[in-house]
Design a protein around this motif. Structure first.
Motif, short mmCIF file in Angstrom:
data_model
loop_
_atom_site.label_atom_id
_atom_site.label_comp_id
_atom_site.label_asym_id
_atom_site.label_seq_id
_atom_site.Cartn_x
_atom_site.Cartn_y
_atom_site.Cartn_z
N GLY A 1 -10.32 13.57 28.75
CA GLY A 1 -9.83 13.92 27.45
C GLY A 1 -8.46 14.07 27.35
N GLN A 2 -7.59 14.26 28.29
CA GLN A 2 -6.10 14.45 28.41
C GLN A 2 -5.14 13.09 28.66
OE1 GLN A 2 -4.86 17.37 31.09
NE2 GLN A 2 -2.95 17.41 30.48
N MET A 3 -4.40 12.78 28.05
CA MET A 3 -3.71 11.76 28.09
C MET A 3 -2.82 11.76 29.76
SD MET A 3 -0.60 10.20 25.92
CE MET A 3 0.91 11.24 26.35
N THR A 4 -2.91 10.91 30.30
CA THR A 4 -2.60 10.61 31.70
C THR A 4 -1.37 9.64 31.69
OG1 THR A 4 -4.86 10.71 32.55
CG2 THR A 4 -3.09 9.78 33.92
N LEU A 5 -0.27 10.33 32.42
CA LEU A 5 0.87 9.43 32.67
C LEU A 5 1.04 8.77 34.11
CD1 LEU A 5 3.71 12.03 31.65
CD2 LEU A 5 2.37 10.22 30.09
N VAL A 6 1.19 7.63 34.04
CA VAL A 6 1.30 6.88 35.39
C VAL A 6 2.67 6.45 35.59
CG1 VAL A 6 0.46 4.75 36.75
CG2 VAL A 6 -1.28 6.00 34.90
N PHE A 7 3.26 6.98 36.64
CA PHE A 7 4.48 6.39 36.95
C PHE A 7 4.63 5.67 38.00
CE2 PHE A 7 5.14 10.84 34.86
CZ PHE A 7 6.33 10.64 34.15
N GLN A 8 5.20 4.59 38.06
CA GLN A 8 5.37 3.52 38.82
C GLN A 8 6.70 3.14 39.19
OE1 GLN A 8 3.26 -0.91 39.61
NE2 GLN A 8 3.10 -0.05 37.64
N SER A 9 7.17 3.22 40.44
CA SER A 9 8.33 2.28 41.09
C SER A 9 8.18 1.11 41.20
CB SER A 9 9.04 3.23 42.16
OG SER A 9 7.92 3.05 43.43
N SER B 1 14.29 4.18 42.49
CA SER B 1 12.86 4.37 41.83
C SER B 1 12.11 5.08 42.37
CB SER B 1 12.56 2.79 41.55
OG SER B 1 12.10 2.23 42.77
N VAL B 2 11.87 5.15 43.75
CA VAL B 2 10.72 6.10 44.28
C VAL B 2 11.14 7.32 44.13
CG1 VAL B 2 9.61 6.78 46.42
CG2 VAL B 2 10.28 4.14 45.95
N TYR B 3 12.51 7.55 44.28
CA TYR B 3 13.00 9.23 44.04
C TYR B 3 12.78 9.55 42.77
CZ TYR B 3 16.13 12.97 43.32
OH TYR B 3 16.64 14.16 42.97
N LEU B 4 13.27 8.79 41.73
CA LEU B 4 12.98 9.12 40.47
C LEU B 4 11.45 9.40 39.91
CD1 LEU B 4 16.03 7.42 38.78
CD2 LEU B 4 15.68 9.85 38.75
N VAL B 5 10.61 8.28 40.26
CA VAL B 5 9.38 8.74 40.01
C VAL B 5 8.69 9.87 40.40
CG1 VAL B 5 6.97 7.69 40.83
CG2 VAL B 5 8.71 5.93 39.86
N GLU B 6 9.12 10.21 41.78
CA GLU B 6 8.66 11.54 42.20
C GLU B 6 9.00 12.64 41.52
OE1 GLU B 6 6.58 12.16 45.14
OE2 GLU B 6 6.15 9.89 44.97
N ARG B 7 10.28 12.65 40.96
CA ARG B 7 10.82 13.86 40.55
C ARG B 7 10.26 13.82 38.93
NH1 ARG B 7 12.32 13.81 44.82
NH2 ARG B 7 10.39 15.10 44.73
N LEU B 8 10.18 12.64 38.17
CA LEU B 8 9.62 12.70 36.96
C LEU B 8 8.26 13.19 36.80
CD1 LEU B 8 11.42 9.53 35.80
CD2 LEU B 8 11.74 11.60 35.05
N THR C 1 -0.78 13.29 35.79
CA THR C 1 0.13 12.32 36.09
C THR C 1 -0.57 11.71 37.52
OG1 THR C 1 1.25 13.85 37.31
CG2 THR C 1 2.25 13.49 35.36
N LEU C 2 -0.35 10.45 37.44
CA LEU C 2 -0.49 9.59 38.84
C LEU C 2 0.82 9.11 39.09
CD1 LEU C 2 -3.81 7.93 37.60
CD2 LEU C 2 -3.50 9.67 39.05
N LYS C 3 1.00 8.67 40.44
CA LYS C 3 1.99 8.26 40.86
C LYS C 3 1.72 6.88 41.71
CE LYS C 3 3.41 11.86 42.93
NZ LYS C 3 4.14 13.01 43.77
N ARG C 4 2.42 5.77 41.65
CA ARG C 4 2.56 4.65 42.39
C ARG C 4 3.63 4.05 42.52
NH1 ARG C 4 -1.23 1.68 37.62
NH2 ARG C 4 -3.07 2.94 37.81
N HIS C 5 3.77 3.61 43.94
CA HIS C 5 4.86 2.99 44.34
C HIS C 5 4.60 1.53 44.97
CE1 HIS C 5 7.05 6.52 44.09
NE2 HIS C 5 6.17 7.29 44.83
N ARG C 6 4.74 0.40 43.64
CA ARG C 6 4.34 -0.92 44.07
C ARG C 6 4.91 -1.49 45.40
NH1 ARG C 6 5.89 -5.59 39.89
NH2 ARG C 6 7.59 -5.48 41.22
#
Length: 287
Positions: A164-172, A260-267, A277-282
């Motif tokens: 029920g909550q919007m999820t952010l997926v951050f991907q480098s 990109s990896v560093y900024l994904v982690e920080r954001l 939030t979810l984090k992915r590093h392609r």
């Protein structure tokens, strides 16, 4: 407990069977290629006999009745059913290559004579049109450049997000390997100072403290982070009011290893106080 349904759909050859196996491993009762006409009866039956977690795969093999699915999903949600829809996608070149390697016939192909590249591309484009409405209402995962194990991990990670909550997926990602097709927003950070040119940092990644320390000292990196945060802080509120379930934010640099990896982690760290939030590093996840 409320019934949970995960719908796996997407392009033929994009990895739906891999995703379904991941859900089966996670304890979901799974069924492949369920005709949309049977969805209401199937959901009622499974709720009575198999517990509260169901995963269903649907695709263009049910082309004549796919138009029923969005409306049926809305009805289920209105009845209190938790529904997550995941759409697997890939580039045309990737899909053509996969069909060529496996020698499988596309579900929309009427005979083997239509398996030439030109005809196959036309069939894939038709399939994309038929699935456009489902894609629009789903969380999209681009499988073009990821391994089966990455896809399984990504699908399983979606199951632990807050309902029920919007999820952010951050991907480098690395621009040299293409922009992710599943991105809602893409930020290019290739203009920032590159740790690749520091011999002591070249073999490290944005997850390592020496690289993080180097980037924290760069004013432009901090400025870029602040600008992205400011942009997202404004527009995510509006997206949430419009009932978006997932928003994918892709951050790209040249190799997908440092900046990109560093900024994904920080954001992700900063915005996790407000959003799931979810984090992915392609590129790193595929090693």
């Amino acid at each position: 407990m409320a019934l949970e349904i995960v719908l796996i759909t997407g392009m033929s050859g994009s990895g739906k069977s891999v995703a379904l196996h991941a859900l089966e491993d996670a304890g979901y009762y799974c069924v492949d290629n369920l005709p949309p006409e049977l969805l209401p009866a199937f959901v009622a039956l499974e709720h009575r006999h198999h517990g509260n977690r169901v995963a269903i795969a649907m695709d263009v093999r049910s082309a004549t009745s796919l138009h029923q699915v969005p409306q049926e999903l809305s009805r289920l949600r209105s009845e209190g059913v938790s529904v997550q829809s995941v759409f697997l996608d890939a580039t045309i070149d990737t899909l053509v290559r996969r069909f060529s390697e496996t020698r499988r016939r596309h579900p929309l192909s009427h005979d083997d004579l239509q398996q030439g590249r030109k005809a196959l591309v036309q069939i894939i484009e038709l399939e994309r049109e038929l699935l456009a409405e489902l894609r629009e209402q789903s969380h999209v995962i681009d499988t073009s450049t990821i391994r089966a194990s990455q896809l399984q991990s990504y699908v399983k990670s979606l199951l632990v997000t807050t309902r029920g909550q919007m999820t952010l997926v951050f991907q480098s990602f690395a621009f040299k390997r293409g922009i992710p097709m599943d991105a809602d927003y893409v930020f290019d950070v290739r203009m920032l100072p590159n740790p690749h040119y520091e011999p002591a940092l070249r073999d490290l990644t944005g997850l390592d403290e020496p690289v993080a320390h180097f980037l924290r000292q760069q004013p432009d990196v901090s400025l870029m982070q602040a600008h992205i945060e400011q942009f997202l802080a404004h527009w995510l509120e509006i997206l949430d009011r419009n009932h978006r379930s997932y928003v994918t934010v892709a951050v790209g640099c040249t190799g997908g290893q440092h900046r990109s990896v560093y900024l994904v982690e920080r954001l992700a760290d900063v915005l996790s106080s407000r959003w799931a939030t979810l984090k992915r590093h392609r590129e790193l996840d595929g090693r």
